[in-house]
Design an enzyme around this catalytic site. Structure first.
Site, PDB file in Angstrom:
ATOM      1  N   SER A  60       0.821  -1.215   0.000  1.00  0.00           N
ATOM      2  CA  SER A  60       0.000   0.000   0.000  1.00  0.00           C
ATOM      3  C   SER A  60       0.857   1.268   0.000  1.00  0.00           C
ATOM      4  CB  SER A  60      -0.912   0.028   1.229  1.00  0.00           C
ATOM      5  OG  SER A  60      -1.686  -1.136   1.300  1.00  0.00           O
TER       6      SER A  60
HETATM    7  N1  SAH Z   1      -1.236  -4.727   3.716  1.00  0.00           N
HETATM    8  C1  SAH Z   1      -0.387  -5.057   2.604  1.00  0.00           C
HETATM    9  C2  SAH Z   1      -1.021  -4.784   1.254  1.00  0.00           C
HETATM   10  C3  SAH Z   1      -2.140  -5.722   1.019  1.00  0.00           C
HETATM   11  S1  SAH Z   1      -2.541  -6.034  -0.668  1.00  0.00           S
HETATM   12  C4  SAH Z   1       0.949  -4.351   2.664  1.00  0.00           C
HETATM   13  O1  SAH Z   1       1.148  -3.492   3.527  1.00  0.00           O
HETATM   14  O2  SAH Z   1       1.814  -4.695   1.857  1.00  0.00           O
HETATM   15  C5  SAH Z   1      -3.875  -7.116  -0.327  1.00  0.00           C
HETATM   16  C6  SAH Z   1      -3.467  -8.478   0.163  1.00  0.00           C
HETATM   17  O3  SAH Z   1      -4.656  -9.163   0.532  1.00  0.00           O
HETATM   18  C7  SAH Z   1      -2.794  -9.330  -0.898  1.00  0.00           C
HETATM   19  O4  SAH Z   1      -1.567  -9.790  -0.420  1.00  0.00           O
HETATM   20  C8  SAH Z   1      -3.778 -10.476  -1.118  1.00  0.00           C
HETATM   21  O5  SAH Z   1      -3.151 -11.709  -1.424  1.00  0.00           O
HETATM   22  C9  SAH Z   1      -4.497 -10.517   0.210  1.00  0.00           C
HETATM   23  N2  SAH Z   1      -5.815 -11.123   0.178  1.00  0.00           N
HETATM   24  C10 SAH Z   1      -6.782 -11.040  -0.751  1.00  0.00           C
HETATM   25  N3  SAH Z   1      -7.869 -11.734  -0.396  1.00  0.00           N
HETATM   26  C11 SAH Z   1      -7.593 -12.283   0.826  1.00  0.00           C
HETATM   27  C12 SAH Z   1      -8.316 -13.120   1.722  1.00  0.00           C
HETATM   28  N4  SAH Z   1      -9.551 -13.548   1.473  1.00  0.00           N
HETATM   29  N5  SAH Z   1      -7.713 -13.489   2.872  1.00  0.00           N
HETATM   30  C13 SAH Z   1      -6.457 -13.070   3.174  1.00  0.00           C
HETATM   31  N6  SAH Z   1      -5.736 -12.290   2.362  1.00  0.00           N
HETATM   32  C14 SAH Z   1      -6.284 -11.893   1.196  1.00  0.00           C
END
Ligand code: SAH
Length: 216
Positions: A60
């Site tokens: 992010s």
């Molecule tokens: N917080 C992270 C950015 C997240 S991007 C950072 O600081 O880098 C969103 C993330 O959510 C991705 O890694 C994706 O794989 C995960 N994601 C998507 N759907 C999900 C689910 N149902 N359960 C857990 N993780 C999930």
């Protein structure tokens, strides 16, 4: 490339954008963002944008992380749940502000890399697991704060169930191309709902990642 200068500029930009809480600025300053981005993007580590981290996912944007940790209203007593560990950056920032951070990621390899970063940085209060985050982490509930970092059409009801009294949940809610960052708070009567800002996150997916998704 001078990462200290880049980081100082990032902190200045956060201040200019209205992040004034010194605790939050310190927490952002103490996390080396360059450790959380792929090597070929090192030069952009502190640019104010989201960056690809593999598997079609992104780390992010710093300003969004700052706004979200501010809006979560946590303190050193707080027990927080993050959905979407990704690179681990947002969790690392939260780790500096909370007692404990539980973080769920559905892509095994991303969780593994994030764990290695926490270990390297001696961050001991983040606990991760590979699971479908739409179900939350019921064994560890209730949480003081829940931060969802992937977008969905609705807030997953299981997550609201896992909020403690006065607990705050943040989630990007809306279609794939743009969402509203929504803040829900558990009150005595039920839940309050506020719309905070337009945001854009990768989608929250149901279930665990399949192997076909692992190589992207
Ligand atoms: N917080 C992270 C950015 C997240 S991007 C950072 O600081 O880098 C969103 C993330 O959510 C991705 O890694 C994706 O794989 C995960 N994601 C998507 N759907 C999900 C689910 N149902 N359960 C857990 N993780 C999930």
């Amino acid at each position: 490339m001078n990462q200290n200068e880049d980081k100082a500029r990032m902190i200045l930009q956060l201040r200019q954008a209205g992040i004034t809480d010194a605790t939050i600025l310190n927490a952002m300053e103490s996390v080396p963002r360059e450790l959380f981005v792929p090597e070929q993007l090192l030069a952009s580590a502190y640019a104010d944008g989201a960056l690809p981290i593999g598997h079609g996912q992104t780390i992010s944007q710093p300003l969004i992380v700052a706004h979200m940790v501010e809006a979560l209203e946590v303190n050193e007593q707080s027990k927080v749940l993050e959905i979407g560990t990704g690179s681990g950056y947002h969790a690392a920032v939260l780790a500096g502000l909370c007692r404990r951070v539980y973080s769920v990621e559905r892509v095994r390899d991303l969780r593994l890399q994030a764990e290695q970063r926490f270990k390297q940085l001696k961050i001991h209060n983040v606990i991760t697991k590979v699971a479908d985050g739409t179900k939350g982490w019921p064994e560890q509930a209730p949480f003081d704060g829940i931060s969802v970092t992937a977008a969905s059409a609705e807030v997953p009801p299981a997550l609201l169930d896992q909020l403690g009294p006065n607990g705050v949940l943040l989630a990007p809610v809306g279609p794939e191309d743009q969402q509203m960052l929504v803040r829900m708070r558990r009150t005595e009567e039920g839940f309050s709902r506020e719309e905070l800002a337009h945001v854009r996150f990768v989608p929250l997916r149901q279930g665990l990642a399949r192997d076909s998704e692992m190589t992207r």
